[in-house]
Design a protein around this motif. Structure first.
Motif, PDB file in Angstrom:
ATOM      1  N   LEU A   1       0.834  -1.208   0.000  1.00 36.08           N
ATOM      2  CA  LEU A   1       0.000   0.000   0.000  1.00 36.08           C
ATOM      3  C   LEU A   1       0.870   1.261   0.000  1.00 36.08           C
ATOM      4  CD1 LEU A   1      -2.672  -0.991   2.672  1.00 36.08           C
ATOM      5  CD2 LEU A   1      -2.978  -0.874   0.180  1.00 36.08           C
ATOM      6  N   PRO A   2       0.567   2.220  -0.850  1.00 39.02           N
ATOM      7  CA  PRO A   2       1.330   3.475  -0.837  1.00 39.02           C
ATOM      8  C   PRO A   2       1.307   4.151   0.532  1.00 39.02           C
ATOM      9  CG  PRO A   2      -0.095   3.389  -2.765  1.00 39.02           C
ATOM     10  CD  PRO A   2      -0.444   2.207  -1.906  1.00 39.02           C
ATOM     11  N   SER A   3       0.179   4.088   1.210  1.00 34.54           N
ATOM     12  CA  SER A   3       0.085   4.732   2.527  1.00 34.54           C
ATOM     13  C   SER A   3       1.036   4.088   3.522  1.00 34.54           C
ATOM     14  CB  SER A   3      -1.352   4.685   3.052  1.00 34.54           C
ATOM     15  OG  SER A   3      -1.810   3.340   3.105  1.00 34.54           O
ATOM     16  N   TRP A   4       1.192   2.778   3.463  1.00 33.51           N
ATOM     17  CA  TRP A   4       2.117   2.093   4.368  1.00 33.51           C
ATOM     18  C   TRP A   4       3.554   2.486   4.033  1.00 33.51           C
ATOM     19  CZ3 TRP A   4       6.197  -1.337   4.458  1.00 33.51           C
ATOM     20  CH2 TRP A   4       6.473  -1.926   5.698  1.00 33.51           C
ATOM     21  N   LEU A   5       3.881   2.476   2.737  1.00 33.42           N
ATOM     22  CA  LEU A   5       5.240   2.828   2.316  1.00 33.42           C
ATOM     23  C   LEU A   5       5.566   4.278   2.664  1.00 33.42           C
ATOM     24  CD1 LEU A   5       5.222   1.011  -1.129  1.00 33.42           C
ATOM     25  CD2 LEU A   5       6.576   0.375   0.888  1.00 33.42           C
ATOM     26  N   LEU A   6       4.619   5.175   2.455  1.00 36.62           N
ATOM     27  CA  LEU A   6       4.846   6.577   2.821  1.00 36.62           C
ATOM     28  C   LEU A   6       5.033   6.722   4.329  1.00 36.62           C
ATOM     29  CD1 LEU A   6       2.331   8.428   0.495  1.00 36.62           C
ATOM     30  CD2 LEU A   6       4.816   8.703   0.503  1.00 36.62           C
ATOM     31  N   GLY A   7       4.241   5.989   5.091  1.00 33.07           N
ATOM     32  CA  GLY A   7       4.378   6.024   6.547  1.00 33.07           C
ATOM     33  C   GLY A   7       5.748   5.543   6.994  1.00 33.07           C
ATOM     34  N   ARG A   8       6.237   4.477   6.395  1.00 36.06           N
ATOM     35  CA  ARG A   8       7.564   3.951   6.734  1.00 36.06           C
ATOM     36  C   ARG A   8       8.651   4.953   6.356  1.00 36.06           C
ATOM     37  NH1 ARG A   8       8.614   0.633  10.197  1.00 36.06           N
ATOM     38  NH2 ARG A   8      10.399  -0.077   9.040  1.00 36.06           N
ATOM     39  N   ALA A   9       8.523   5.554   5.159  1.00 40.39           N
ATOM     40  CA  ALA A   9       9.513   6.547   4.732  1.00 40.39           C
ATOM     41  C   ALA A   9       9.473   7.767   5.660  1.00 40.39           C
ATOM     42  CB  ALA A   9       9.257   6.963   3.281  1.00 40.39           C
ATOM     43  N   ALA A  10       8.261   8.184   6.039  1.00 48.25           N
ATOM     44  CA  ALA A  10       8.125   9.339   6.944  1.00 48.25           C
ATOM     45  C   ALA A  10       8.728   9.035   8.306  1.00 48.25           C
ATOM     46  CB  ALA A  10       6.655   9.732   7.082  1.00 48.25           C
ATOM     47  N   ALA A  11       8.487   7.832   8.809  1.00 46.15           N
ATOM     48  CA  ALA A  11       9.047   7.453  10.108  1.00 46.15           C
ATOM     49  C   ALA A  11      10.569   7.445  10.050  1.00 46.15           C
ATOM     50  CB  ALA A  11       8.515   6.085  10.538  1.00 46.15           C
ATOM     51  N   ARG A  12      11.120   6.939   8.965  1.00 41.98           N
ATOM     52  CA  ARG A  12      12.582   6.935   8.812  1.00 41.98           C
ATOM     53  C   ARG A  12      13.108   8.360   8.720  1.00 41.98           C
ATOM     54  NH1 ARG A  12      16.340   6.223   4.322  1.00 41.98           N
ATOM     55  NH2 ARG A  12      18.311   5.609   5.283  1.00 41.98           N
ATOM     56  N   GLY A  13      12.425   9.197   7.964  1.00 42.87           N
ATOM     57  CA  GLY A  13      12.837  10.601   7.846  1.00 42.87           C
ATOM     58  C   GLY A  13      12.771  11.324   9.175  1.00 42.87           C
ATOM     59  N   ARG A  14      11.680  11.125   9.924  1.00 39.50           N
ATOM     60  CA  ARG A  14      11.551  11.760  11.244  1.00 39.50           C
ATOM     61  C   ARG A  14      12.657  11.300  12.180  1.00 39.50           C
ATOM     62  NH1 ARG A  14       6.152  11.129  10.250  1.00 39.50           N
ATOM     63  NH2 ARG A  14       6.068   9.145  11.361  1.00 39.50           N
ATOM     64  N   ALA A  15      12.979  10.008  12.138  1.00 38.42           N
ATOM     65  CA  ALA A  15      14.027   9.479  13.012  1.00 38.42           C
ATOM     66  C   ALA A  15      15.384  10.086  12.658  1.00 38.42           C
ATOM     67  CB  ALA A  15      14.083   7.953  12.919  1.00 38.42           C
ATOM     68  N   LEU A  16      15.677  10.205  11.375  1.00 42.78           N
ATOM     69  CA  LEU A  16      16.947  10.804  10.952  1.00 42.78           C
ATOM     70  C   LEU A  16      17.035  12.267  11.378  1.00 42.78           C
ATOM     71  CD1 LEU A  16      17.244   9.279   7.353  1.00 42.78           C
ATOM     72  CD2 LEU A  16      18.785   8.822   9.285  1.00 42.78           C
ATOM     73  N   VAL A  17      15.953  13.004  11.187  1.00 39.43           N
ATOM     74  CA  VAL A  17      15.944  14.423  11.561  1.00 39.43           C
ATOM     75  C   VAL A  17      16.004  14.572  13.081  1.00 39.43           C
ATOM     76  CG1 VAL A  17      14.606  16.577  11.514  1.00 39.43           C
ATOM     77  CG2 VAL A  17      14.838  15.204   9.435  1.00 39.43           C
ATOM     78  N   ALA A  18      15.235  13.763  13.794  1.00 35.23           N
ATOM     79  CA  ALA A  18      15.243  13.837  15.262  1.00 35.23           C
ATOM     80  C   ALA A  18      16.643  13.579  15.814  1.00 35.23           C
ATOM     81  CB  ALA A  18      14.241  12.850  15.852  1.00 35.23           C
ATOM     82  N   GLU A  19      17.330  12.606  15.237  1.00 36.81           N
ATOM     83  CA  GLU A  19      18.696  12.301  15.674  1.00 36.81           C
ATOM     84  C   GLU A  19      19.633  13.478  15.380  1.00 36.81           C
ATOM     85  OE1 GLU A  19      22.155   9.209  14.299  1.00 36.81           O
ATOM     86  OE2 GLU A  19      20.123   8.425  14.426  1.00 36.81           O
ATOM     87  N   ALA A  20      19.496  14.076  14.215  1.00 33.04           N
ATOM     88  CA  ALA A  20      20.341  15.222  13.850  1.00 33.04           C
ATOM     89  C   ALA A  20      20.061  16.414  14.762  1.00 33.04           C
ATOM     90  CB  ALA A  20      20.104  15.598  12.381  1.00 33.04           C
ATOM     91  N   LEU A  21      18.787  16.661  15.071  1.00 30.61           N
ATOM     92  CA  LEU A  21      18.435  17.777  15.951  1.00 30.61           C
ATOM     93  C   LEU A  21      18.892  17.514  17.387  1.00 30.61           C
ATOM     94  CD1 LEU A  21      14.844  18.633  14.684  1.00 30.61           C
ATOM     95  CD2 LEU A  21      16.978  19.850  14.184  1.00 30.61           C
ATOM     96  N   ALA A  22      18.793  16.268  17.825  1.00 31.77           N
ATOM     97  CA  ALA A  22      19.233  15.917  19.176  1.00 31.77           C
ATOM     98  C   ALA A  22      20.722  16.212  19.347  1.00 31.77           C
ATOM     99  CB  ALA A  22      18.932  14.454  19.479  1.00 31.77           C
ATOM    100  N   ALA A  23      21.489  16.013  18.286  1.00 31.58           N
ATOM    101  CA  ALA A  23      22.922  16.320  18.343  1.00 31.58           C
ATOM    102  C   ALA A  23      23.155  17.814  18.576  1.00 31.58           C
ATOM    103  CB  ALA A  23      23.618  15.859  17.065  1.00 31.58           C
ATOM    104  N   GLU A  24      22.167  18.639  18.197  1.00 27.85           N
ATOM    105  CA  GLU A  24      22.238  20.090  18.411  1.00 27.85           C
ATOM    106  C   GLU A  24      21.539  20.490  19.712  1.00 27.85           C
ATOM    107  OE1 GLU A  24      23.992  22.141  16.580  1.00 27.85           O
ATOM    108  OE2 GLU A  24      24.489  20.661  15.047  1.00 27.85           O
ATOM    109  N   GLY A  25      20.958  19.507  20.400  1.00 31.47           N
ATOM    110  CA  GLY A  25      20.298  19.771  21.676  1.00 31.47           C
ATOM    111  C   GLY A  25      18.831  20.147  21.572  1.00 31.47           C
TER     112      GLY A  25
END
Length: 147
Positions: free
Chosen positions: A14-38
């Motif tokens: 399902l496109p919605s499932w794939l988009l959700g997985r991609a969004a979750a991966r993107g959020r995790a990458l950004v959250a990790e990068a922002l956490a490094a900045e505090g």
């Protein structure tokens, strides 16, 4: 065994499932990068909105970013305690607080924006530059938003 795998295969196609997985991966990458900045994600969102709208009434800021007023107060308390934003009486309506960035807030926001861009580059690394452009155009179309 094939029957047990069929529902998973159907869901994963399902496109919605794939988009959700991609969004979750993107959020995790950004959250990790922002956490490094505090910072946390909502801190980054609010800092960015304050930069774009400042001076902005606290209530307008909350509506603009779609954050519950109680949650916004917590984020602003964190940002103010860190010396990243100022809350002062709104010059247009002294009954309201206006929020603006400090120099340190602007500096940190610049670092965080760079970190978020790099995280998004990591997310899109499997795509060629033309594929990235096409992917972004398609995301904009299906999301109903303008970039």
């Amino acid at each position: 065994m094939a029957d047990a795998e069929a529902p998973l295969a159907a869901i994963r196609s399902l496109p919605s499932w794939l988009l959700g997985r991609a969004a979750a991966r993107g959020r995790a990458l950004v959250a990790e990068a922002l956490a490094a900045e505090g910072l946390k994600m909502w801190h980054h969102v609010v800092l960015s909105a304050v930069r774009d709208l400042a001076p902005v009434a606290q209530a307008d800021l909350g509506r603009g970013v779609g954050l519950d007023p109680k949650d916004l107060v917590g984020v602003l308390n964190d940002l103010q305690a860190a010396g990243l934003v100022l809350r002062e009486p709104d010059p247009r309506d002294r009954r309201k607080n206006a929020v603006s960035l400090t120099e340190e807030g602007a500096r940190l926001l610049t670092c965080c924006e760079k970190a978020a861009r790099e995280a998004n580059d990591d997310l899109l690394a499997p795509l060629s530059p033309p594929e990235r452009d096409r992917f972004m155009a398609l995301l904009i179309r299906i999301s109903g938003t303008e970039a």
